[in-house]
Design a protein around this motif. Structure first.
Motif, PDB file in Angstrom:
ATOM      1  N   UNK A  99      64.138 -32.369  95.461  1.00 48.49           N
ATOM      2  CA  UNK A  99      62.748 -32.485  95.913  1.00 48.49           C
ATOM      3  C   UNK A  99      61.818 -31.728  94.974  1.00 48.49           C
ATOM      4  N   UNK A 100      62.233 -30.541  94.566  1.00 48.78           N
ATOM      5  CA  UNK A 100      61.428 -29.746  93.624  1.00 48.78           C
ATOM      6  C   UNK A 100      61.172 -30.531  92.337  1.00 48.78           C
ATOM      7  N   UNK A 101      62.197 -31.191  91.831  1.00 45.77           N
ATOM      8  CA  UNK A 101      62.039 -31.948  90.582  1.00 45.77           C
ATOM      9  C   UNK A 101      61.156 -33.189  90.765  1.00 45.77           C
ATOM     10  N   UNK A 102      61.251 -33.844  91.906  1.00 43.30           N
ATOM     11  CA  UNK A 102      60.366 -34.983  92.180  1.00 43.30           C
ATOM     12  C   UNK A 102      58.914 -34.497  92.237  1.00 43.30           C
ATOM     13  N   UNK A 103      58.684 -33.390  92.934  1.00 42.41           N
ATOM     14  CA  UNK A 103      57.322 -32.848  93.020  1.00 42.41           C
ATOM     15  C   UNK A 103      56.828 -32.372  91.657  1.00 42.41           C
ATOM     16  N   UNK A 104      57.714 -31.803  90.847  1.00 40.31           N
ATOM     17  CA  UNK A 104      57.337 -31.382  89.484  1.00 40.31           C
ATOM     18  C   UNK A 104      56.912 -32.598  88.657  1.00 40.31           C
ATOM     19  N   UNK A 105      57.649 -33.684  88.795  1.00 39.60           N
ATOM     20  CA  UNK A 105      57.296 -34.923  88.094  1.00 39.60           C
ATOM     21  C   UNK A 105      55.911 -35.406  88.530  1.00 39.60           C
ATOM     22  N   UNK A 106      55.654 -35.404  89.836  1.00 41.51           N
ATOM     23  CA  UNK A 106      54.345 -35.828  90.330  1.00 41.51           C
ATOM     24  C   UNK A 106      53.246 -34.888  89.841  1.00 41.51           C
ATOM     25  N   UNK A 107      53.551 -33.596  89.745  1.00 35.94           N
ATOM     26  CA  UNK A 107      52.580 -32.629  89.229  1.00 35.94           C
ATOM     27  C   UNK A 107      52.265 -32.923  87.758  1.00 35.94           C
ATOM     28  N   UNK A 108      53.291 -33.241  86.970  1.00 33.68           N
ATOM     29  CA  UNK A 108      53.068 -33.595  85.562  1.00 33.68           C
ATOM     30  C   UNK A 108      52.203 -34.842  85.433  1.00 33.68           C
ATOM     31  N   UNK A 109      52.471 -35.822  86.277  1.00 31.19           N
ATOM     32  CA  UNK A 109      51.657 -37.049  86.259  1.00 31.19           C
ATOM     33  C   UNK A 109      50.207 -36.722  86.621  1.00 31.19           C
ATOM     34  N   UNK A 110      50.019 -35.791  87.560  1.00 31.86           N
ATOM     35  CA  UNK A 110      48.678 -35.397  87.958  1.00 31.86           C
ATOM     36  C   UNK A 110      47.957 -34.699  86.814  1.00 31.86           C
ATOM     37  N   UNK A 111      48.615 -33.747  86.192  1.00 29.16           N
ATOM     38  CA  UNK A 111      48.000 -32.978  85.109  1.00 29.16           C
ATOM     39  C   UNK A 111      47.636 -33.866  83.926  1.00 29.16           C
ATOM     40  N   UNK A 112      48.480 -34.833  83.632  1.00 27.45           N
ATOM     41  CA  UNK A 112      48.217 -35.714  82.489  1.00 27.45           C
ATOM     42  C   UNK A 112      47.299 -36.883  82.846  1.00 27.45           C
ATOM     43  N   UNK A 113      46.956 -37.008  84.125  1.00 25.01           N
ATOM     44  CA  UNK A 113      46.083 -38.105  84.548  1.00 25.01           C
ATOM     45  C   UNK A 113      46.786 -39.448  84.562  1.00 25.01           C
ATOM     46  N   UNK A 114      48.094 -39.434  84.633  1.00 24.99           N
ATOM     47  CA  UNK A 114      48.893 -40.666  84.611  1.00 24.99           C
ATOM     48  C   UNK A 114      49.085 -41.179  86.037  1.00 24.99           C
ATOM     49  N   UNK A 115      48.007 -41.720  86.612  1.00 25.62           N
ATOM     50  CA  UNK A 115      48.093 -42.190  87.998  1.00 25.62           C
ATOM     51  C   UNK A 115      47.654 -43.639  88.153  1.00 25.62           C
TER      52      UNK A 115
END
Length: 112
Positions: A59-75
């Motif tokens: 779960x931590x890694x899935x949330x980390x991935x979503x955080x990276x997508x958020x920071x990079x604006x990849x949504x």
């Protein structure tokens, strides 16, 4: 920062029992992470330390991935960041609960 987004994502996931719901769905996919193909689908066992650690880290890694997508604006599609296999499975499981997925995305600062 990624750590701030992780905290926000975890809070959103825990709200309203979302963490337990996600773990129940995610545990059914544990066999995907293993080379062994077991015939029996695992069930959530809160007393199983190995299972708990595995699920918490997944779960931590899935949330980390979503955080990276958020920071990079990849949504938006097409996606620029693509997850590895295990994270992709966890992400897909999370998306099977649109309400929970939306809460996490909103908590991290995304529209959806």
């Amino acid at each position: 920062s990624i750590s701030e987004l992780l905290i926000k994502g975890k809070k959103a996931l825990k709200a309203g029992g979302g963490m337990l719901t996600y773990k129940k769905k995610l545990v059914k996919q544990i066999n995907i992470l293993s080379e062994k193909r077991e015939t029996q689908t695992p069930t959530l066992d809160l007393d199983d330390e190995y299972q708990s650690v595995l699920l918490d880290n997944w779960i931590e890694e899935v949330l980390r991935f979503l955080a990276l997508k958020t920071i990079t604006g990849d949504n938006t599609e097409p996606c620029q960041l693509l997850p590895g296999h295990a994270i992709g499975v966890g992400w897909k499981v999370l998306m099977t609960n649109p309400s929970l997925y939306s809460k996490i995305c909103l908590a991290m600062g995304n529209q959806t």
